[in-house]
Design a protein around this motif. Structure first.
Motif, PDB file in Angstrom:
ATOM      1  N   ALA A 119      -7.695   6.382  -5.915  1.00  0.00           N
ATOM      2  CA  ALA A 119      -6.799   5.329  -5.442  1.00  0.00           C
ATOM      3  C   ALA A 119      -6.151   5.710  -4.119  1.00  0.00           C
ATOM      4  O   ALA A 119      -5.989   4.874  -3.220  1.00  0.00           O
ATOM      5  CB  ALA A 119      -5.730   5.042  -6.497  1.00  0.00           C
ATOM      6  N   ARG A 169      -9.801  -0.916 -13.442  1.00  0.00           N
ATOM      7  CA  ARG A 169      -8.780  -1.298 -12.457  1.00  0.00           C
ATOM      8  C   ARG A 169      -9.229  -0.904 -11.045  1.00  0.00           C
ATOM      9  O   ARG A 169      -9.048  -1.665 -10.090  1.00  0.00           O
ATOM     10  CB  ARG A 169      -7.451  -0.614 -12.788  1.00  0.00           C
ATOM     11  CG  ARG A 169      -6.824  -1.047 -14.104  1.00  0.00           C
ATOM     12  CD  ARG A 169      -6.338  -2.483 -14.051  1.00  0.00           C
ATOM     13  NE  ARG A 169      -5.606  -2.819 -15.260  1.00  0.00           N
ATOM     14  CZ  ARG A 169      -4.276  -2.763 -15.377  1.00  0.00           C
ATOM     15  NH1 ARG A 169      -3.542  -2.378 -14.339  1.00  0.00           N
ATOM     16  NH2 ARG A 169      -3.685  -3.082 -16.512  1.00  0.00           N
ATOM     17  N   VAL A 209      -9.945  -3.143  -7.644  1.00  0.00           N
ATOM     18  CA  VAL A 209      -9.440  -2.793  -6.312  1.00  0.00           C
ATOM     19  C   VAL A 209     -10.558  -2.835  -5.286  1.00  0.00           C
ATOM     20  O   VAL A 209     -10.420  -3.434  -4.210  1.00  0.00           O
ATOM     21  CB  VAL A 209      -8.790  -1.396  -6.337  1.00  0.00           C
ATOM     22  CG1 VAL A 209      -8.483  -0.924  -4.918  1.00  0.00           C
ATOM     23  CG2 VAL A 209      -7.515  -1.414  -7.166  1.00  0.00           C
ATOM     24  N   TYR A 260     -11.664  -6.420  -4.609  1.00  0.00           N
ATOM     25  CA  TYR A 260     -10.741  -7.159  -3.755  1.00  0.00           C
ATOM     26  C   TYR A 260     -10.813  -6.680  -2.310  1.00  0.00           C
ATOM     27  O   TYR A 260     -10.741  -7.487  -1.375  1.00  0.00           O
ATOM     28  CB  TYR A 260      -9.304  -7.025  -4.264  1.00  0.00           C
ATOM     29  CG  TYR A 260      -8.325  -7.723  -3.345  1.00  0.00           C
ATOM     30  CD1 TYR A 260      -8.228  -9.103  -3.336  1.00  0.00           C
ATOM     31  CD2 TYR A 260      -7.535  -6.997  -2.452  1.00  0.00           C
ATOM     32  CE1 TYR A 260      -7.359  -9.751  -2.478  1.00  0.00           C
ATOM     33  CE2 TYR A 260      -6.667  -7.635  -1.585  1.00  0.00           C
ATOM     34  CZ  TYR A 260      -6.583  -9.014  -1.609  1.00  0.00           C
ATOM     35  OH  TYR A 260      -5.740  -9.668  -0.740  1.00  0.00           O
ATOM     36  N   TYR A 276      -3.100  -5.338   1.252  1.00  0.00           N
ATOM     37  CA  TYR A 276      -2.705  -4.357   0.237  1.00  0.00           C
ATOM     38  C   TYR A 276      -2.280  -5.013  -1.081  1.00  0.00           C
ATOM     39  O   TYR A 276      -1.628  -4.367  -1.912  1.00  0.00           O
ATOM     40  CB  TYR A 276      -1.577  -3.471   0.759  1.00  0.00           C
ATOM     41  CG  TYR A 276      -2.045  -2.499   1.818  1.00  0.00           C
ATOM     42  CD1 TYR A 276      -2.814  -1.394   1.482  1.00  0.00           C
ATOM     43  CD2 TYR A 276      -1.734  -2.698   3.158  1.00  0.00           C
ATOM     44  CE1 TYR A 276      -3.259  -0.505   2.445  1.00  0.00           C
ATOM     45  CE2 TYR A 276      -2.173  -1.817   4.133  1.00  0.00           C
ATOM     46  CZ  TYR A 276      -2.934  -0.717   3.769  1.00  0.00           C
ATOM     47  OH  TYR A 276      -3.379   0.152   4.744  1.00  0.00           O
ATOM     48  N   TRP A 292      -4.103  -5.456  -3.426  1.00  0.00           N
ATOM     49  CA  TRP A 292      -4.814  -4.794  -4.510  1.00  0.00           C
ATOM     50  C   TRP A 292      -3.919  -3.806  -5.265  1.00  0.00           C
ATOM     51  O   TRP A 292      -4.252  -3.409  -6.394  1.00  0.00           O
ATOM     52  CB  TRP A 292      -6.037  -4.062  -3.970  1.00  0.00           C
ATOM     53  CG  TRP A 292      -5.770  -3.063  -2.893  1.00  0.00           C
ATOM     54  CD1 TRP A 292      -5.812  -3.271  -1.552  1.00  0.00           C
ATOM     55  CD2 TRP A 292      -5.427  -1.683  -3.061  1.00  0.00           C
ATOM     56  NE1 TRP A 292      -5.524  -2.115  -0.868  1.00  0.00           N
ATOM     57  CE2 TRP A 292      -5.287  -1.122  -1.774  1.00  0.00           C
ATOM     58  CE3 TRP A 292      -5.233  -0.857  -4.175  1.00  0.00           C
ATOM     59  CZ2 TRP A 292      -4.961   0.215  -1.563  1.00  0.00           C
ATOM     60  CZ3 TRP A 292      -4.903   0.479  -3.973  1.00  0.00           C
ATOM     61  CH2 TRP A 292      -4.770   1.000  -2.679  1.00  0.00           C
TER      62      TRP A 292
END
Length: 287
Positions: free
Chosen positions: A81, A178, A182, A185, A243, A245
């Motif tokens: 991430a 998840r 991200v 997107y 941002y 996401w």
């Protein structure tokens, strides 16, 4: 330069079979810039691990509230991430602009575009093949970074829960879907950059002009989004939602920001692609 009308009546001629996607993909895959981009994206996680090893663990953990950067070394999911967070604003823009902006303009700069059309490849087919391959390579670039980061981060910091910026954590099994949201997107939000680069590629014979123009205008959009005096006008800027996401990294995922950001990006992309196809259909190709 246009295809001859007799070409459509030639025995065995099938417009939809000209310039197959596999042929265009093979050509793009063999280009040096594709290999360079793949190497840069694959090396970035190793650079981040080395930076954390030299500088030590990020400060801020253990105070009950962390940021993505603060929790970068908490687990492989957190590291992935963080890699997306530090690269989403600019680094991931470059391969998208390059793959979609270099595709048509490079043919013109090599003086091979007119020969492709004389094959004859219909203009719409030519653009569709190149745009499709450009988007596929862009998606692969966006997928490469988090996959390598997840593997490198898990090896360096362990396979564990994803510590959330708002507090709490997601199990490793929940974290992977998840992160997939991200990445999805991020790809949709970059469609406007891809379409902008592609349109510029159809109006110029200079590949660097198309790529640089797309990157430059994306940076301008980011700057304008920082001008708070624009107020609600910033909502029509794709950069305003880049941002969103982060809402996927919540205990309960929020979709509203990502939906609005996707709508803005897709709307711009459709308009720019329409301009590209319309303008190229009428363009006098001499290179």
């Amino acid at each position: 330069m246009t295809a001859t009308p007799t070409a459509a009546r030639a025995p065995g001629y099938r417009p939809r079979r000209t310039l197959p996607l596999r042929v265009e993909a093979r050509r793009q895959l063999r280009r040096r810039r594709t290999l360079v981009i793949a190497a840069v994206l694959a090396l970035l996680p190793f650079v981040l691990v080395a930076a954390f090893a030299i500088g030590g663990d990020p400060e801020g953990r253990g105070n009950g509230r962390i940021t993505l950067m603060d929790g970068a070394t908490a687990s492989g999911g957190n590291f992935a991430a963080t890699a997306l967070f530090v690269s989403a604003g600019f680094l991931l823009v470059v391969p998208v602009a390059l793959f979609c902006g270099d595709t048509v303009a490079s043919e013109a700069s090599w003086s091979s575009l007119r020969y492709l059309l004389a094959a004859p490849v219909p203009r719409a087919r030519l653009l569709l093949s190149k745009l499709t391959v450009g988007l596929l390579f862009s998606a692969a670039a966006m997928l490469l970074l988090p996959l390598v980061a997840l593997g490198v981060g898990s090896a360096a910091y362990g396979w564990g829960p994803l510590q959330l910026p708002t507090g709490g954590a997601l199990s490793a099994g929940e974290a992977v879907p998840r992160l997939a949201v991200v990445v999805g997107y991020l790809f949709v939000s970059q469609l406007v950059t891809a379409a902008l680069a592609f349109w510029l590629s159809t109006v110029t014979d200079a590949p660097l002009g198309a790529v640089g123009g797309a990157v430059g205008l994306t940076i301008v959009g980011n700057v304008l989004d920082q001008v708070t005096a624009l107020g609600a006008w910033r909502n029509v800027l794709p950069a305003h939602w880049q941002y969103s996401w982060v809402d996927a990294l919540q205990p309960r995922m929020e979709w509203s920001g990502m939906i609005q950001g996707s709508a803005v990006s897709v709307a711009y992309a459709l308009v720019l692609c329409a301009l590209a196809f319309r303008g190229f259909a009428r363009k006098d190709v001499v290179s």
